[in-house]
Design a protein around this motif. Structure first.
Motif, PDB file in Angstrom:
ATOM      1  N   UNK A 156      28.642   4.608  91.073  1.00  0.00           N
ATOM      2  CA  UNK A 156      28.258   4.082  92.375  1.00  0.00           C
ATOM      3  C   UNK A 156      26.745   3.919  92.484  1.00  0.00           C
ATOM      4  N   UNK A 157      25.977   4.898  91.976  1.00  0.00           N
ATOM      5  CA  UNK A 157      24.519   4.849  92.103  1.00  0.00           C
ATOM      6  C   UNK A 157      23.960   3.668  91.315  1.00  0.00           C
ATOM      7  N   UNK A 158      24.466   3.451  90.111  1.00  0.00           N
ATOM      8  CA  UNK A 158      23.957   2.343  89.302  1.00  0.00           C
ATOM      9  C   UNK A 158      24.278   0.992  89.940  1.00  0.00           C
ATOM     10  N   UNK A 159      25.395   0.909  90.678  1.00  0.00           N
ATOM     11  CA  UNK A 159      25.721  -0.346  91.355  1.00  0.00           C
ATOM     12  C   UNK A 159      24.767  -0.601  92.517  1.00  0.00           C
ATOM     13  N   UNK A 160      24.370   0.455  93.228  1.00  0.00           N
ATOM     14  CA  UNK A 160      23.371   0.299  94.276  1.00  0.00           C
ATOM     15  C   UNK A 160      22.039  -0.134  93.674  1.00  0.00           C
ATOM     16  N   UNK A 161      21.669   0.462  92.533  1.00  0.00           N
ATOM     17  CA  UNK A 161      20.428   0.068  91.860  1.00  0.00           C
ATOM     18  C   UNK A 161      20.421  -1.425  91.541  1.00  0.00           C
ATOM     19  N   UNK A 162      21.498  -1.921  90.963  1.00  0.00           N
ATOM     20  CA  UNK A 162      21.548  -3.330  90.577  1.00  0.00           C
ATOM     21  C   UNK A 162      21.529  -4.245  91.800  1.00  0.00           C
ATOM     22  N   UNK A 163      22.228  -3.839  92.864  1.00  0.00           N
ATOM     23  CA  UNK A 163      22.217  -4.650  94.079  1.00  0.00           C
ATOM     24  C   UNK A 163      20.822  -4.717  94.683  1.00  0.00           C
ATOM     25  N   UNK A 164      20.096  -3.600  94.669  1.00  0.00           N
ATOM     26  CA  UNK A 164      18.729  -3.590  95.184  1.00  0.00           C
ATOM     27  C   UNK A 164      17.800  -4.421  94.296  1.00  0.00           C
ATOM     28  N   UNK A 165      17.970  -4.325  92.993  1.00  0.00           N
ATOM     29  CA  UNK A 165      17.131  -5.093  92.077  1.00  0.00           C
ATOM     30  C   UNK A 165      17.296  -6.596  92.334  1.00  0.00           C
ATOM     31  N   UNK A 166      18.550  -7.034  92.472  1.00  0.00           N
ATOM     32  CA  UNK A 166      18.798  -8.453  92.724  1.00  0.00           C
ATOM     33  C   UNK A 166      18.222  -8.884  94.066  1.00  0.00           C
ATOM     34  N   UNK A 167      18.345  -8.032  95.079  1.00  0.00           N
ATOM     35  CA  UNK A 167      17.835  -8.379  96.402  1.00  0.00           C
ATOM     36  C   UNK A 167      16.314  -8.492  96.391  1.00  0.00           C
ATOM     37  N   UNK A 168      15.632  -7.558  95.732  1.00  0.00           N
ATOM     38  CA  UNK A 168      14.171  -7.574  95.687  1.00  0.00           C
ATOM     39  C   UNK A 168      13.672  -8.757  94.870  1.00  0.00           C
ATOM     40  N   UNK A 169      14.288  -9.002  93.720  1.00  0.00           N
ATOM     41  CA  UNK A 169      13.869 -10.125  92.886  1.00  0.00           C
ATOM     42  C   UNK A 169      14.059 -11.453  93.615  1.00  0.00           C
ATOM     43  N   UNK A 170      15.168 -11.587  94.324  1.00  0.00           N
ATOM     44  CA  UNK A 170      15.396 -12.823  95.063  1.00  0.00           C
ATOM     45  C   UNK A 170      14.401 -13.025  96.181  1.00  0.00           C
ATOM     46  N   UNK A 171      13.916 -11.933  96.771  1.00  0.00           N
ATOM     47  CA  UNK A 171      12.946 -12.041  97.861  1.00  0.00           C
ATOM     48  C   UNK A 171      11.542 -12.340  97.338  1.00  0.00           C
ATOM     49  N   UNK A 172      11.142 -11.680  96.263  1.00  0.00           N
ATOM     50  CA  UNK A 172       9.801 -11.887  95.720  1.00  0.00           C
ATOM     51  C   UNK A 172       9.683 -13.263  95.088  1.00  0.00           C
ATOM     52  N   UNK A 173      10.680 -13.634  94.329  1.00  0.00           N
ATOM     53  CA  UNK A 173      10.699 -14.966  93.737  1.00  0.00           C
ATOM     54  C   UNK A 173       9.680 -15.192  92.639  1.00  0.00           C
ATOM     55  N   UNK A 174       9.137 -14.152  92.070  1.00  0.00           N
ATOM     56  CA  UNK A 174       8.144 -14.300  91.004  1.00  0.00           C
ATOM     57  C   UNK A 174       8.597 -13.506  89.787  1.00  0.00           C
ATOM     58  N   UNK A 175       8.751 -14.158  88.635  1.00  0.00           N
ATOM     59  CA  UNK A 175       9.161 -13.416  87.427  1.00  0.00           C
ATOM     60  C   UNK A 175       8.078 -12.507  86.893  1.00  0.00           C
ATOM     61  N   UNK A 176       6.847 -12.651  87.385  1.00  0.00           N
ATOM     62  CA  UNK A 176       5.749 -11.822  86.884  1.00  0.00           C
ATOM     63  C   UNK A 176       5.766 -10.411  87.466  1.00  0.00           C
ATOM     64  N   UNK A 177       6.504 -10.205  88.555  1.00  0.00           N
ATOM     65  CA  UNK A 177       6.558  -8.893  89.205  1.00  0.00           C
ATOM     66  C   UNK A 177       7.772  -8.133  88.671  1.00  0.00           C
TER      67      UNK A 177
END
Length: 213
Positions: free
Chosen positions: A1-22
């Motif tokens: 369960x914890x790893x699934x929350x991690x991946x969901x947060x990673x996708x949400x943050x990456x989609x918001x930042x929109x920069x592959x450099x971060x």
């Protein structure tokens, strides 16, 4: 369960930042880690796990099929609060503040993790995964204490709390639905009671009364 929350947060943050450099990482932001960092980074450090007692429920719950019938029963899931310390790491404090502002707006727009980004274990519960951002810390914990425990200097950060449901106990299949109503058959074999004779004044006769001399 914890790893699934991690991946969901990673996708949400990456989609918001929109920069592959971060970069988006979950490492402990210790002093040594900060010294090795060489790229703009958003750190989501999981620093606390505890049960969300306000969401605990008792009894059993029904699981319904496609046609609305009960297919199984089991114990209700229990929620656990995953607390993340979110910090931004760049060469300039102004850039870190911009990243934090972007992340704050991102999580304020979501009351729960997007269902499309949930893993199979969280999706199987059929329940939302609520989140809160930047709430006051509990009385028994301060963010300065977290940074002190990490051995690093205090930095601006956001406190993100995700309440994730966890299925507990097996599911038991429900029996087939009842298709007929209850039918009661009575088999009374007792002999019928004798009918009482007619009373006086109701068409019957009364025995003559004898007078004493």
């Amino acid at each position: 369960m914890i790893h699934e929350v991690d991946e969901a947060l990673r996708d949400l943050v990456r989609g918001q930042i929109g920069s592959p450099d971060v970069e988006v990482v979950f490492d402990a932001p210790t002093r040594d880690w900060a010294a090795r960092r060489n790229a703009p980074t958003v750190n989501l450090y999981l620093y606390d796990i505890r049960e969300d007692l306000k969401r605990r429920s008792r009894g059993r719950q029904n699981v319904y099929g496609e046609e609305g019938e009960v297919v199984s029963r089991g114990l209700p899931p229990r929620y656990f609060k995953l607390s993340y310390l979110i910090s931004a790491w760049t060469q300039r404090p102004e850039d870190e503040h911009r990243l934090l502002a972007t992340l704050l707006h991102c999580f304020l727009r979501h009351e729960a993790l997007p269902a499309a980004g949930l893993g199979p274990e969280l999706s199987a519960t059929g329940l939302p995964v609520p989140l809160t951002i930047a709430l006051p810390p509990p009385e028994d914990r301060a963010f300065a204490d977290v940074w002190s425990a990490l051995g690093g200097e205090l930095k601006p950060s956001l406190d993100l709390v995700v309440s994730a449901p966890v299925a507990v106990g097996p599911l038991y299949e429900a029996g087939p639905p009842v298709e007929e109503g209850l039918v009661l058959h009575l088999d009374d074999t007792r002999a019928p009671a004798a009918e009482p004779g007619p009373a006086a004044g109701e068409g019957g006769t009364r025995a003559p009364r004898r007078h004493k001399r």
